[in-house]
Design a protein around this motif. Sequence first.
Motif, mmCIF file in Angstrom:
data_model
loop_
_atom_site.group_PDB
_atom_site.id
_atom_site.type_symbol
_atom_site.label_atom_id
_atom_site.label_comp_id
_atom_site.label_asym_id
_atom_site.label_seq_id
_atom_site.Cartn_x
_atom_site.Cartn_y
_atom_site.Cartn_z
ATOM 1 N N PHE A 240 21.627 -19.207 -36.596
ATOM 2 C CA PHE A 240 21.521 -20.327 -35.660
ATOM 3 C C PHE A 240 22.905 -20.891 -35.343
ATOM 4 O O PHE A 240 23.260 -21.108 -34.173
ATOM 5 C CB PHE A 240 20.614 -21.402 -36.258
ATOM 6 N N ARG B 232 14.387 -20.721 -31.915
ATOM 7 C CA ARG B 232 14.176 -20.466 -33.340
ATOM 8 C C ARG B 232 12.743 -20.066 -33.651
ATOM 9 O O ARG B 232 12.488 -19.299 -34.582
ATOM 10 C CB ARG B 232 14.557 -21.693 -34.177
ATOM 11 N N ASP C 126 19.520 -20.399 -40.693
ATOM 12 C CA ASP C 126 20.531 -21.391 -40.330
ATOM 13 C C ASP C 126 21.859 -20.726 -39.988
ATOM 14 O O ASP C 126 22.560 -21.153 -39.072
ATOM 15 C CB ASP C 126 20.721 -22.384 -41.487
ATOM 16 N N VAL D 180 19.082 -22.604 -28.795
ATOM 17 C CA VAL D 180 18.794 -21.404 -29.584
ATOM 18 C C VAL D 180 17.299 -21.377 -29.889
ATOM 19 O O VAL D 180 16.753 -22.307 -30.474
ATOM 20 C CB VAL D 180 19.613 -21.392 -30.889
#
Length: 267
Positions: A108, A87, A105, A85
Amino acid sequence: MTDLGGTSDAVAFVGEWHGPVVATAVHAGHELRPAIAEAMVLDEAERFREEDPFTDRLAAVVPDRVVTTRSRFEADLNRPRREAVYRTPDDCWGLDVWRDGDLSDELFEGSLATYDAFYDALAPRLDRLAERGPFVLLDVHSYNHRRDGADEPPAPVSENPEVNVGTGSLDHDLFGPLVERFMGDLRDASLGCGPMDARENVAFEGRNLAWWVHDRYPRVGCVLALEFKKTFMDEWTGELHDDRFRRAQQGLAAALPGLHDELARLR
């Protein structure tokens, strides 16, 4: 297309999956789940340029294949889970992707669920193939070669083959002849489509999907990570060049019988 139970809407399977040649195009997807789309500030055209559009149509020359619809900017299925992922900009070519500069989060974790759904769905199908003997998975991708700009010269041909065949984690002692046959068939104009400039491990060697298969099915699973140079489209406008794309499809299709021949010898 069939969703064969236990999958999310991000992955489905086409064909009977009786083997021994299957295909994936894990970066072909462009869709985003709504919460991710809302958080994203990356321009859609720029996102499209970094995805692998139309590779699902290349993979479609293989009757048994995986269809994935989600963008790599939601979950990159060809990276290890810890890197899957994006970020921060450092995770994806310096691009500013998220409205707040970083991904929360909660989002995510949701993207990791997309990632996990793919591998959880793929594993039992490949398990069944592996029980029957050696198999080939064609992991179909594409890559940009005009990164300096639409009006700038393309990247050097010497370092950018028409088809890069990635075999970095493959068991060459066992599958080396199969790889040579496959690349030879791509180059063979007598098969009605070539010659295609196919070379091994020049720009790419294959990543997580290949690693995962080769680790899970040693001396049985053989992943050829195929990177088609985006000469079949305009990577800046997204326009497909129909004739060139058709030749790429025909080239890949023409190389399939050789894979079946080589697998039969191994069996």
